[in-house]
Design a protein around this motif. Structure first.
Motif, PDB file in Angstrom:
ATOM      1  N   PRO A 219       0.826  -1.216   0.000  1.00  0.00           N
ATOM      2  CA  PRO A 219       0.000   0.000   0.000  1.00  0.00           C
ATOM      3  C   PRO A 219       0.861   1.268   0.000  1.00  0.00           C
ATOM      4  O   PRO A 219       1.926   1.302   0.616  1.00  0.00           O
ATOM      5  CB  PRO A 219      -0.788  -0.118   1.315  1.00  0.00           C
ATOM      6  CG  PRO A 219      -0.777  -1.569   1.648  1.00  0.00           C
ATOM      7  CD  PRO A 219       0.529  -2.089   1.150  1.00  0.00           C
ATOM      8  N   ASN A 220       0.410   2.282  -0.712  1.00  0.00           N
ATOM      9  CA  ASN A 220       1.066   3.586  -0.747  1.00  0.00           C
ATOM     10  C   ASN A 220       2.527   3.516  -1.203  1.00  0.00           C
ATOM     11  O   ASN A 220       3.351   4.324  -0.806  1.00  0.00           O
ATOM     12  CB  ASN A 220       0.985   4.265   0.633  1.00  0.00           C
ATOM     13  CG  ASN A 220       1.226   5.769   0.556  1.00  0.00           C
ATOM     14  OD1 ASN A 220       0.837   6.423  -0.407  1.00  0.00           O
ATOM     15  ND2 ASN A 220       1.871   6.310   1.563  1.00  0.00           N
ATOM     16  N   GLY A 221       2.823   2.516  -2.048  1.00  0.00           N
ATOM     17  CA  GLY A 221       4.151   2.430  -2.633  1.00  0.00           C
ATOM     18  C   GLY A 221       5.231   1.842  -1.751  1.00  0.00           C
ATOM     19  O   GLY A 221       6.431   1.973  -2.050  1.00  0.00           O
TER      20      GLY A 221
ATOM     21  N   LYS B 150      -3.788  -8.075  -4.199  1.00  0.00           N
ATOM     22  CA  LYS B 150      -4.942  -7.934  -3.317  1.00  0.00           C
ATOM     23  C   LYS B 150      -4.709  -6.915  -2.203  1.00  0.00           C
ATOM     24  O   LYS B 150      -5.605  -6.128  -1.877  1.00  0.00           O
ATOM     25  CB  LYS B 150      -5.302  -9.293  -2.698  1.00  0.00           C
ATOM     26  CG  LYS B 150      -6.563  -9.259  -1.839  1.00  0.00           C
ATOM     27  CD  LYS B 150      -6.982 -10.655  -1.415  1.00  0.00           C
ATOM     28  CE  LYS B 150      -8.273 -10.605  -0.596  1.00  0.00           C
ATOM     29  NZ  LYS B 150      -8.728 -11.953  -0.188  1.00  0.00           N
ATOM     30  N   TYR B 151      -3.507  -6.934  -1.631  1.00  0.00           N
ATOM     31  CA  TYR B 151      -3.261  -6.095  -0.460  1.00  0.00           C
ATOM     32  C   TYR B 151      -2.295  -4.940  -0.724  1.00  0.00           C
ATOM     33  O   TYR B 151      -2.077  -4.110   0.152  1.00  0.00           O
ATOM     34  CB  TYR B 151      -2.728  -6.953   0.698  1.00  0.00           C
ATOM     35  CG  TYR B 151      -3.719  -7.993   1.148  1.00  0.00           C
ATOM     36  CD1 TYR B 151      -4.829  -7.638   1.906  1.00  0.00           C
ATOM     37  CD2 TYR B 151      -3.565  -9.328   0.794  1.00  0.00           C
ATOM     38  CE1 TYR B 151      -5.757  -8.590   2.315  1.00  0.00           C
ATOM     39  CE2 TYR B 151      -4.480 -10.292   1.205  1.00  0.00           C
ATOM     40  CZ  TYR B 151      -5.569  -9.917   1.963  1.00  0.00           C
ATOM     41  OH  TYR B 151      -6.480 -10.861   2.350  1.00  0.00           O
TER      42      TYR B 151
ATOM     43  N   LEU C  70       2.937   4.915   6.785  1.00  0.00           N
ATOM     44  CA  LEU C  70       1.535   4.696   6.435  1.00  0.00           C
ATOM     45  C   LEU C  70       0.679   5.337   7.512  1.00  0.00           C
ATOM     46  O   LEU C  70       0.860   5.072   8.703  1.00  0.00           O
ATOM     47  CB  LEU C  70       1.228   3.196   6.340  1.00  0.00           C
ATOM     48  CG  LEU C  70       1.934   2.415   5.220  1.00  0.00           C
ATOM     49  CD1 LEU C  70       1.535   0.946   5.293  1.00  0.00           C
ATOM     50  CD2 LEU C  70       1.610   2.995   3.853  1.00  0.00           C
ATOM     51  N   THR C  71      -0.268   6.175   7.093  1.00  0.00           N
ATOM     52  CA  THR C  71      -1.140   6.853   8.044  1.00  0.00           C
ATOM     53  C   THR C  71      -2.593   6.409   7.922  1.00  0.00           C
ATOM     54  O   THR C  71      -3.353   6.498   8.878  1.00  0.00           O
ATOM     55  CB  THR C  71      -1.061   8.385   7.854  1.00  0.00           C
ATOM     56  OG1 THR C  71      -1.380   8.708   6.494  1.00  0.00           O
ATOM     57  CG2 THR C  71       0.340   8.895   8.172  1.00  0.00           C
ATOM     58  N   ASP C  72      -2.961   5.917   6.747  1.00  0.00           N
ATOM     59  CA  ASP C  72      -4.327   5.455   6.531  1.00  0.00           C
ATOM     60  C   ASP C  72      -4.523   4.087   7.192  1.00  0.00           C
ATOM     61  O   ASP C  72      -3.724   3.166   6.981  1.00  0.00           O
ATOM     62  CB  ASP C  72      -4.611   5.367   5.028  1.00  0.00           C
ATOM     63  CG  ASP C  72      -6.027   4.928   4.747  1.00  0.00           C
ATOM     64  OD1 ASP C  72      -6.925   5.769   4.768  1.00  0.00           O
ATOM     65  OD2 ASP C  72      -6.215   3.707   4.511  1.00  0.00           O
TER      66      ASP C  72
ATOM     67  N   LEU D 167      -0.674  -8.391   4.278  1.00  0.00           N
ATOM     68  CA  LEU D 167       0.237  -8.802   3.208  1.00  0.00           C
ATOM     69  C   LEU D 167       1.459  -9.509   3.782  1.00  0.00           C
ATOM     70  O   LEU D 167       1.840 -10.599   3.311  1.00  0.00           O
ATOM     71  CB  LEU D 167       0.664  -7.573   2.395  1.00  0.00           C
ATOM     72  CG  LEU D 167       1.742  -7.790   1.325  1.00  0.00           C
ATOM     73  CD1 LEU D 167       1.248  -8.767   0.265  1.00  0.00           C
ATOM     74  CD2 LEU D 167       2.130  -6.460   0.693  1.00  0.00           C
ATOM     75  N   ILE D 168       2.067  -8.913   4.787  1.00  0.00           N
ATOM     76  CA  ILE D 168       3.266  -9.507   5.386  1.00  0.00           C
ATOM     77  C   ILE D 168       2.943 -10.846   6.029  1.00  0.00           C
ATOM     78  O   ILE D 168       3.655 -11.844   5.819  1.00  0.00           O
ATOM     79  CB  ILE D 168       3.880  -8.547   6.425  1.00  0.00           C
ATOM     80  CG1 ILE D 168       4.394  -7.282   5.744  1.00  0.00           C
ATOM     81  CG2 ILE D 168       5.031  -9.233   7.167  1.00  0.00           C
ATOM     82  CD1 ILE D 168       4.760  -6.173   6.715  1.00  0.00           C
TER      83      ILE D 168
END
Length: 242
Positions: free
Chosen positions: A93-95, A120-121, A210-212, A222-223
């Motif tokens: 997410p978010n790069g 997916k994630y 990551l803030t969201d 994912l991890i």
């Protein structure tokens, strides 16, 4: 000496996998078999890759009997295990940059599974080299602080050939050049140090916050799911969890 709080990340992202000790030992055993076959020797003194894996196994509290049985199995004429190393690179997410190291006997099984999870994630699977340029390969040795003196630890690490050391609340994280990892580890062991973790890893040069909340949950998922995959050996990322 400086560095990012790597152990903080390890605690958060590997706790679930480490709790599944049998799965962890199975993955290390697979890595050991590959090291023996590729190095052509079951003697860590003559096989640097095997020595590195044994260090990782000991830090994970893998019993010596398990280590010996695995090496004997790899040396056995009837052993038909045939694993190959594969590295996948992509984006969370978010790069967030993600590197997945796998040992597999079937690329047609492993690649779609890794791709599915990244799609997916995260933001999907990328081309070879798309994120690895922003990581450095380093030996990473994690030592519990307990009552250890910081100055003494730093002096010992430097004397043993370490490049850097990160001082954290609960641990010291010692960094080495990949080629020097085995020697530094052996010298620190001779000095009486015990290790919470010891392996050659891909260490990020920079980190992404990551803030969201959705992004955070997806990154955690994912991890976790990548590490639960039997073919996946290591998952590296540059998510800043501090």
């Amino acid at each position: 000496m400086s560095g990012h709080s790597k152990w903080h990340n390890i605690q958060k992202t590997k706790g679930a996998a480490d709790a599944k000790r049998s799965q962890l030992f199975t993955k290390i055993a697979r890595e050991m078999i590959v090291a023996v076959k590729q190095g052509g020797s079951g003697d860590p003194a003559n096989n640097s890759r095997l020595a590195t894996v044994i260090a990782k196994a000991k830090a994970a509290n893998m019993p010596n009997d398990n280590i010996k049985r695995t090496i004997d199995k790899a040396l056995g004429a009837g052993n038909s295990d045939n694993f190959e190393s594969v590295v996948y690179e992509g984006y969370g997410p978010n790069g967030v940059a993600v590197i997945v190291e796998a040992l597999t006997d079937n690329r047609q099984r492993t690649a779609p599974e890794v791709r599915h999870l990244l799609d997916k994630y995260g933001k999907g699977l990328g081309a070879t080299g798309c994120v690895s340029w922003s990581f450095d390969q380093k030996g990473v040795i994690v030592i519990e602080r307990e009552d250890l003196d910081e100055d003494t630890m730093m002096m010992d690490a430097l004397d043993c050939g370490a490049d850097d050391m990160q001082v954290e609340e609960e641990v010291f994280t010692v960094y080495t050049a990949p080629d020097a990892f085995g020697d530094v580890l052996a010298q620190l062991e001779e000095k009486g140090y015990a290790f919470l973790e010891a392996s050659v890893q891909m260490v990020p040069q920079n980190y992404v916050k990551l803030t969201d909340e959705t992004d955070i949950k997806n990154m955690e998922k994912l991890i976790d799911l990548l590490e639960e995959n039997d073919d996946v050996q290591n998952v590296y990322h540059n998510w800043d969890q501090d």
